[in-house]
Design a protein around this motif. Structure first.
Motif, PDB file in Angstrom:
ATOM      1  N   LEU A 162       0.833  -1.209   0.000  1.00 13.10           N
ATOM      2  CA  LEU A 162       0.000   0.000   0.000  1.00 13.10           C
ATOM      3  C   LEU A 162       0.868   1.259   0.000  1.00 13.10           C
ATOM      4  O   LEU A 162       0.495   2.278  -0.590  1.00 13.10           O
ATOM      5  N   TRP A 163       2.012   1.205   0.666  1.00 13.99           N
ATOM      6  CA  TRP A 163       2.934   2.348   0.631  1.00 13.99           C
ATOM      7  C   TRP A 163       3.487   2.549  -0.786  1.00 13.99           C
ATOM      8  O   TRP A 163       3.497   3.657  -1.310  1.00 13.99           O
ATOM      9  N   LEU A 164       3.915   1.451  -1.415  1.00 11.87           N
ATOM     10  CA  LEU A 164       4.421   1.548  -2.776  1.00 11.87           C
ATOM     11  C   LEU A 164       3.312   1.968  -3.738  1.00 11.87           C
ATOM     12  O   LEU A 164       3.564   2.680  -4.718  1.00 11.87           O
ATOM     13  N   SER A 165       2.087   1.553  -3.443  1.00  5.85           N
ATOM     14  CA  SER A 165       0.939   1.977  -4.248  1.00  5.85           C
ATOM     15  C   SER A 165       0.736   3.484  -4.165  1.00  5.85           C
ATOM     16  O   SER A 165       0.472   4.147  -5.179  1.00  5.85           O
ATOM     17  N   PHE A 166       0.886   4.032  -2.964  1.00  5.91           N
ATOM     18  CA  PHE A 166       0.749   5.476  -2.779  1.00  5.91           C
ATOM     19  C   PHE A 166       1.812   6.234  -3.573  1.00  5.91           C
ATOM     20  O   PHE A 166       1.531   7.248  -4.220  1.00  5.91           O
ATOM     21  N   LEU A 167       3.040   5.731  -3.550  1.00  4.88           N
ATOM     22  CA  LEU A 167       4.123   6.368  -4.308  1.00  4.88           C
ATOM     23  C   LEU A 167       3.834   6.309  -5.805  1.00  4.88           C
ATOM     24  O   LEU A 167       3.972   7.306  -6.522  1.00  4.88           O
ATOM     25  N   TYR A 168       3.443   5.125  -6.278  1.00  2.00           N
ATOM     26  CA  TYR A 168       3.160   4.955  -7.708  1.00  2.00           C
ATOM     27  C   TYR A 168       2.028   5.863  -8.178  1.00  2.00           C
ATOM     28  O   TYR A 168       2.154   6.601  -9.159  1.00  2.00           O
ATOM     29  N   ALA A 169       0.889   5.801  -7.472  1.00  2.00           N
ATOM     30  CA  ALA A 169      -0.301   6.530  -7.914  1.00  2.00           C
ATOM     31  C   ALA A 169      -0.109   8.040  -7.824  1.00  2.00           C
ATOM     32  O   ALA A 169      -0.590   8.789  -8.690  1.00  2.00           O
ATOM     33  N   SER A 170       0.597   8.498  -6.815  1.00  2.00           N
ATOM     34  CA  SER A 170       0.827   9.938  -6.664  1.00  2.00           C
ATOM     35  C   SER A 170       1.726  10.466  -7.782  1.00  2.00           C
ATOM     36  O   SER A 170       1.502  11.543  -8.324  1.00  2.00           O
ATOM     37  N   TYR A 171       2.735   9.689  -8.123  1.00  2.00           N
ATOM     38  CA  TYR A 171       3.621  10.076  -9.219  1.00  2.00           C
ATOM     39  C   TYR A 171       2.884  10.002 -10.552  1.00  2.00           C
ATOM     40  O   TYR A 171       2.941  10.921 -11.370  1.00  2.00           O
ATOM     41  N   ASN A 172       2.195   8.891 -10.776  1.00  2.00           N
ATOM     42  CA  ASN A 172       1.544   8.665 -12.064  1.00  2.00           C
ATOM     43  C   ASN A 172       0.399   9.638 -12.319  1.00  2.00           C
ATOM     44  O   ASN A 172       0.127  10.005 -13.472  1.00  2.00           O
ATOM     45  N   GLY A 173      -0.273  10.076 -11.242  1.00  2.00           N
ATOM     46  CA  GLY A 173      -1.354  11.035 -11.399  1.00  2.00           C
ATOM     47  C   GLY A 173      -0.898  12.317 -12.063  1.00  2.00           C
ATOM     48  O   GLY A 173      -1.656  12.972 -12.798  1.00  2.00           O
ATOM     49  N   ALA A 174       0.366  12.688 -11.830  1.00  2.00           N
ATOM     50  CA  ALA A 174       0.933  13.880 -12.466  1.00  2.00           C
ATOM     51  C   ALA A 174       1.681  13.539 -13.743  1.00  2.00           C
ATOM     52  O   ALA A 174       1.727  14.336 -14.685  1.00  2.00           O
ATOM     53  N   MET A 175       2.281  12.343 -13.808  1.00  2.00           N
ATOM     54  CA  MET A 175       3.163  12.007 -14.917  1.00  2.00           C
ATOM     55  C   MET A 175       2.439  11.850 -16.250  1.00  2.00           C
ATOM     56  O   MET A 175       2.888  12.364 -17.281  1.00  2.00           O
ATOM     57  N   VAL A 176       1.313  11.129 -16.263  1.00  2.00           N
ATOM     58  CA  VAL A 176       0.656  10.836 -17.540  1.00  2.00           C
ATOM     59  C   VAL A 176       0.202  12.112 -18.233  1.00  2.00           C
ATOM     60  O   VAL A 176       0.420  12.302 -19.433  1.00  2.00           O
ATOM     61  N   VAL A 177      -0.429  13.016 -17.488  1.00  2.00           N
ATOM     62  CA  VAL A 177      -0.874  14.265 -18.112  1.00  2.00           C
ATOM     63  C   VAL A 177       0.325  15.117 -18.506  1.00  2.00           C
ATOM     64  O   VAL A 177       0.298  15.810 -19.532  1.00  2.00           O
ATOM     65  N   ALA A 178       1.404  15.064 -17.721  1.00  2.00           N
ATOM     66  CA  ALA A 178       2.609  15.812 -18.076  1.00  2.00           C
ATOM     67  C   ALA A 178       3.161  15.350 -19.413  1.00  2.00           C
ATOM     68  O   ALA A 178       3.606  16.157 -20.238  1.00  2.00           O
ATOM     69  N   LEU A 179       3.117  14.045 -19.655  1.00  2.00           N
ATOM     70  CA  LEU A 179       3.641  13.504 -20.906  1.00  2.00           C
ATOM     71  C   LEU A 179       2.806  13.948 -22.103  1.00  2.00           C
ATOM     72  O   LEU A 179       3.349  14.186 -23.190  1.00  2.00           O
ATOM     73  N   THR A 180       1.488  14.076 -21.925  1.00  2.00           N
ATOM     74  CA  THR A 180       0.653  14.568 -23.033  1.00  2.00           C
ATOM     75  C   THR A 180       0.956  16.033 -23.321  1.00  2.00           C
ATOM     76  O   THR A 180       0.795  16.494 -24.462  1.00  2.00           O
ATOM     77  N   GLU A 181       1.396  16.776 -22.305  1.00  2.00           N
ATOM     78  CA  GLU A 181       1.620  18.214 -22.458  1.00  2.00           C
ATOM     79  C   GLU A 181       2.976  18.564 -23.070  1.00  2.00           C
ATOM     80  O   GLU A 181       3.117  19.607 -23.697  1.00  2.00           O
ATOM     81  N   VAL A 182       3.967  17.702 -22.888  1.00  2.00           N
ATOM     82  CA  VAL A 182       5.303  18.038 -23.394  1.00  2.00           C
ATOM     83  C   VAL A 182       5.494  17.603 -24.845  1.00  2.00           C
ATOM     84  O   VAL A 182       6.453  18.027 -25.497  1.00  2.00           O
ATOM     85  N   MET A 183       4.567  16.767 -25.377  1.00  2.00           N
ATOM     86  CA  MET A 183       4.707  16.288 -26.744  1.00  2.00           C
ATOM     87  C   MET A 183       4.153  17.303 -27.748  1.00  2.00           C
ATOM     88  O   MET A 183       3.166  17.977 -27.462  1.00  2.00           O
ATOM     89  N   PRO A 184       4.780  17.406 -28.956  1.00  2.00           N
ATOM     90  CA  PRO A 184       4.249  18.290 -29.996  1.00  2.00           C
ATOM     91  C   PRO A 184       2.808  17.933 -30.323  1.00  2.00           C
ATOM     92  O   PRO A 184       2.464  16.749 -30.432  1.00  2.00           O
TER      93      PRO A 184
END
Length: 432
Positions: free
Chosen positions: A339-361
């Motif tokens: 559950l701790w590793l889940s919190f780390l993963y989900a918190s990072y991924n919640g920001a990462m996926v949308v960030a990746l859509t924003e940095v691409m042309p």
């Protein structure tokens, strides 16, 4: 806009999210089943007489599907950026369905010999080719239909739908283990979840066919052909590599805490199959809760702070957490660590996926996102179960998989600092 109009628009957005992520849920459900039932698959298709060798061959076949993802990202991503999000998502679903049907129906090694593992490998390659653009297609679709200032929240539902797939897969696994004996499950009944996935495919086609094309894509005057998209990928190779490193933290931690968890619980910690599946179920529920929450948080505070905070936390806690767990294995301890590793993963991924859509042309957004994501999955995440198994075997350290997650978190931190190094602080309420 009147209150009634607002209500209708909100309802329409909600229905659209359900339709697009409903298909993503089933695609990922079929894709992850292979990892969940790795032990049974190893005995059915890779009977070497050595448990470690059989399991490694199974995980290598699992990982082979990820090697096809970059090809799917390039070719299917170019197709989606050219003809539209809706048509592309229908094509990916068809390919995934064929791969899943093949795995579900192939007789075992004892019946048809070497043809069995070969056909299973072909099924995995088809699944991987399809999944190469599925995540990118869904993420881009959600980002383009999101309301202003809420892209993080909307895009997070792509990953959240995967957690529902894990819940269903783990629940089916739990039902199989309490209904049938281990011998019966190993002999045949592990195939039931694959058949379930095949039976739901017609419903998914209906959901995907009812999708509307995004307004942003329809308004685009120029739609690049495959040659232009390939040229853009080459010209932006540094951005693709940085995006790949950004995704590495997500993909390694995800496969570590979901697909590898049942095997880790049974083969390494010597817990029961039921205990391992319950932990997997709880992890998926935790992910499902945290993903949209942290996606919404990233809409308020920006992507960069969350990416930095949670990569640093992963670097300093992933290995110690697993080392503590293997030193005192129990159901409760495994649940706490996961559950701790889940919190780390989900918190990072919640920001990462949308960030990746924003940095691409913009004009090659699907292809760029999908290529970066697929390369990360092929190089880092897809082979996580095999790498984790190999690290334990080579080092004798049962907590060694935590080192793999630490390395991935370091890649994510470096990528974050590189991608955001020239960006000035943004106004409140404006996505990063």
């Amino acid at each position: 806009m009147t209150p009634g109009t607002t209500s209708i628009a909100s309802s329409s957005k909600f229905a659209t999210v359900l339709r697009v992520t409903g298909g993503n849920f089933m695609e990922m459900f079929d894709f992850f089943l292979f990892g969940f039932y790795a032990t049974q698959i190893s005995k059915a298709f890779f009977p070497t007489g050595n448990e470690f060798a059989s399991l490694m061959l199974t995980f290598m076949t699992f990982g082979a599907g990820f090697l096809m993802r970059p090809l799917g990202a390039i070719f299917l991503g170019a197709y989606v950026d050219r003809v539209g999000r809706r048509k592309g998502l229908i094509v990916t679903l068809a390919l995934m369905a064929v791969g899943t049907l093949l795995i579900a129906c192939v007789p075992g090694y004892a019946t048809i010999g070497l043809a069995a593992p070969v056909l299973v490998l072909i099924g995995r390659l088809l699944q991987g080719f399809s999944a190469g653009v599925e995540l990118g297609g869904v993420s881009v679709y959600l980002s383009e239909m999101a309301t202003p200032g809420h892209k993080g929240f909307y895009v997070a539902w792509q990953s959240a739908s995967q957690q529902v797939a894990i819940v269903v897969a783990a629940a089916l696994g739990y039902w199989l283990n309490v209904t049938f004996t281990q011998v019966e499950v190993t002999d045949f009944y592990w195939r039931i979840p694959f058949f379930v996935g095949c039976l739901i495919v017609p419903v998914l086609f209906f959901l995907r066919r009812s999708l509307q094309e995004t307004e942003e894509f329809m308004a685009r005057k120029h739609r690049p052909d495959a040659r232009e998209i390939f040229q853009s990928m080459v010209a932006n190779w540094r951005l693709v590599v940085a995006g790949m490193m950004l995704v590495s933290m997500t993909t390694v931690s995800f496969y570590l805490i979901t697909v590898y968890t049942p095997t880790f619980g049974k083969a390494v910690l010597h817990l029961s199959t039921t205990d391992a599946l319950i932990v997997t179920l709880c992890v998926a529920i935790s992910n499902f809760i945290w993903l949209p929450v942290m996606g919404a948080v990233s809409d308020r505070v920006g992507r960069k702070p969350l990416l930095i905070i949670f990569t640093v936390l992963a670097i300093f806690t992933a290995y110690p957490s697993l080392k503590w767990l293997v030193g005192s294995p129990s159901f409760i301890h495994m649940l706490e660590v996961e559950l701790w590793l889940s919190f780390l993963y989900a918190s990072y991924n919640g920001a990462m996926v949308v960030a990746l859509t924003e940095v691409m042309p913009v004009n090659v957004r699907t292809a760029g996102f999908s290529l970066a994501y697929s390369l990360a999955t092929a190089i880092f995440g897809g082979f996580t179960p095999a790498i984790a198994t190999g690290l334990i075997e080579m080092t004798g350290d049962k907590g060694a998989p935590g080192l793999w997650m630490t390395a991935a978190a370091m890649c994510g931190l470096i990528a974050t600092l590189v991608l955001y190094r020239r960006q000035a602080p943004r106004p409140y309420g404006v996505p990063a």
